[in-house]
Design a protein around this motif. Structure first.
Motif, short mmCIF file in Angstrom:
data_model
loop_
_atom_site.label_atom_id
_atom_site.label_comp_id
_atom_site.label_asym_id
_atom_site.label_seq_id
_atom_site.Cartn_x
_atom_site.Cartn_y
_atom_site.Cartn_z
N ILE A 82 2.94 8.67 -13.61
CA ILE A 82 2.06 8.18 -12.53
C ILE A 82 1.65 6.77 -12.93
O ILE A 82 1.11 6.57 -14.02
CB ILE A 82 0.81 9.06 -12.35
N LEU A 134 -1.46 13.48 -8.54
CA LEU A 134 -0.68 12.48 -7.80
C LEU A 134 -0.82 12.68 -6.29
O LEU A 134 -1.04 11.72 -5.55
CB LEU A 134 0.79 12.55 -8.23
N ASP A 135 -0.70 13.93 -5.84
CA ASP A 135 -0.83 14.21 -4.41
C ASP A 135 -2.18 13.74 -3.88
O ASP A 135 -2.27 13.17 -2.80
CB ASP A 135 -0.66 15.70 -4.13
N THR A 150 0.82 -1.20 0.00
CA THR A 150 0.00 0.00 0.00
C THR A 150 0.86 1.26 0.00
O THR A 150 0.47 2.28 -0.52
CB THR A 150 -0.93 0.03 1.23
N LYS A 210 -2.30 9.94 -3.70
CA LYS A 210 -1.48 9.43 -2.58
C LYS A 210 -2.25 9.47 -1.28
O LYS A 210 -2.06 8.62 -0.41
CB LYS A 210 -0.23 10.30 -2.42
N LYS A 211 -3.12 10.48 -1.13
CA LYS A 211 -3.85 10.64 0.13
C LYS A 211 -5.03 9.69 0.23
O LYS A 211 -5.56 9.47 1.33
CB LYS A 211 -4.39 12.07 0.23
N ASP A 225 -7.05 2.82 -0.47
CA ASP A 225 -7.53 1.95 -1.55
C ASP A 225 -9.02 1.67 -1.42
O ASP A 225 -9.54 1.51 -0.33
CB ASP A 225 -6.79 0.61 -1.51
N HIS A 275 2.87 3.68 -1.38
CA HIS A 275 3.23 4.00 -2.75
C HIS A 275 4.66 4.46 -2.78
O HIS A 275 5.09 5.22 -1.96
CB HIS A 275 2.31 5.08 -3.28
N LYS A 276 5.37 3.97 -3.77
CA LYS A 276 6.76 4.30 -3.77
C LYS A 276 7.22 4.82 -5.11
O LYS A 276 6.61 4.56 -6.14
CB LYS A 276 7.59 3.08 -3.37
N SER A 277 8.30 5.49 -5.04
CA SER A 277 8.95 5.95 -6.24
C SER A 277 9.57 4.73 -6.92
O SER A 277 10.22 3.91 -6.27
CB SER A 277 10.02 6.97 -5.85
N GLY A 335 2.43 3.52 -8.08
CA GLY A 335 3.75 4.12 -7.89
C GLY A 335 3.91 5.34 -8.78
O GLY A 335 2.96 5.77 -9.43
N LEU A 394 -3.48 3.75 -7.26
CA LEU A 394 -2.13 4.24 -7.53
C LEU A 394 -1.14 3.15 -7.15
O LEU A 394 -1.19 2.60 -6.07
CB LEU A 394 -1.88 5.49 -6.68
#
Ligand code: ADE
Length: 306
Positions: free
Chosen positions: A104, A77-78, A15, A81-82, A85, A17-19, A94, A92
């Motif tokens: 994205i 994207l921001d 869960t 991220k918040k 799921d 999310h990573k670069s 990654g 999202l």
């Protein structure tokens, strides 16, 4: 487009999310594009714990996109991220945003967007079909109501997270292999896929035909204005992907909405469902149903076998 019906198990996707390093992505083909936006199908390695490669969708910008396009993308994207799921919201997976072009990475939904799926399901019956078709060769009315319910559930979740979508429409709903609908494209990334629908008014292009009157007139966006858009999306489902307010310019539409006009009941639409659309399009945002109410009503509707 022939999209390969590959099953992907997201159960093991972390869960957090990573670069993602760019070299973990192998671009396969383009899924769609707009003025400056581009969505690509890619194979990702190391995205899941179980399987070795995963099909993913990569949202990015074309060469020539400006800083404002990039800013829109970063805002989206921001927002994603918040958002925790939910099975009716596109997930999202990654991102790679350290270098240009920004990526994205979201789950790949093999059946593409709901609008095209609806249009492609129309029975052509040997004659040129009109704009307000309601007979599908492959979808039952129960299927259509399940689409409506999935979107209502996704939106009930989004609004429970204090998020406003601002661009809810069938083109921004994606369909999974098992026909589950998921809400996509948050934060009004204005270009990405459908240039034609974003009509230009004072400043910036806007999806007028889906917008609540108060959004058009006073630039007010709320959960209730998302409900108005949902009413238009219901109309799109029932008409199998027709363009709202056919044969009306956006300016004529606005004038008529202000004097109380609403789209008439589509030919193949049940009275109860049309009544729901009209409630979504109430002048007074407080008189509109909530997404939770809509979902409960559709649940009953589906169980009655309509
Ligand atoms: N088109 C745009 N986004 C997509 C996605 N996530 N999956 C499949 N098709 C898409």
């Amino acid at each position: 487009t022939n999209q390969e019906p590959e099953r992907v198990d997201y159960a093991n996707v972390p869960t957090a999310h990573k670069s993602v390093p760019r070299d973990q992505l192998k671009i396969i083909k383009e899924l769609g594009h707009g003025n400056f936006g581009l969505v690509l199908l890619a194979e990702a390695s190391g995205m899941t714990l179980g399987s070795k490669v995963t099909l993913v969708a990569v949202k990015t910008l074309k060469e020539g996109a400006g800083q404002s396009d990039k800013a829109d993308m970063m805002r989206e994207l921001d927002l994603m991220k918040k958002l925790p799921d939910h099975c009716n919201v596109v997930r999202l997976l990654g991102f790679c945003v350290e270098e240009d072009p920004p990526y994205i990475i979201v789950e790949y939904l093999s059946r593409g967007n709901l609008k095209d799926l609806l249009k492609d399901s129309r029975s052509k019956g040997g004659r040129v079909y009109g704009n307000l078709h309601g007979i599908s060769k492959s979808l039952t009315s129960k299927d259509l109501m399940k689409f409506a319910k999935d979107v209502a559930d996704g939106m009930a979740f989004i609004s429970s997270q204090q998020c406003i979508h601002r661009d809810l429409a069938a083109r921004n709903v994606l369909v999974a292999e098992d026909m589950t609908c998921k809400v996509s494209d948050f934060g009004l990334a204005r270009d990405v896929m459908n240039i034609r629908v974003y009509e230009r008014r004072s400043e910036g292009p806007l999806p007028m035909r889906w917008m609540a009157l108060e959004s058009i007139l006073d630039d007010v966006y709320t959960a209730e204005s998302d409900v108005w858009s949902y009413g238009v999306l219901l109309w799109e489902i029932v008409t199998l992907g027709a363009r709202p307010y056919p044969a009306m310019t956006a300016n004529v539409m606005i004038g008529k909405l202000q004097s109380g006009y609403r789209m008439p009941k589509p030919q193949h639409c049940q009275q109860e469902l049309y009544a729901m659309m009209l409630r979504c399009w109430d002048d007074d945002p407080d008189n509109r149903p909530t997404f939770t109410m809509i979902s409960a009503e559709l649940e009953k509707y589906i169980n009655k076998g309509k």
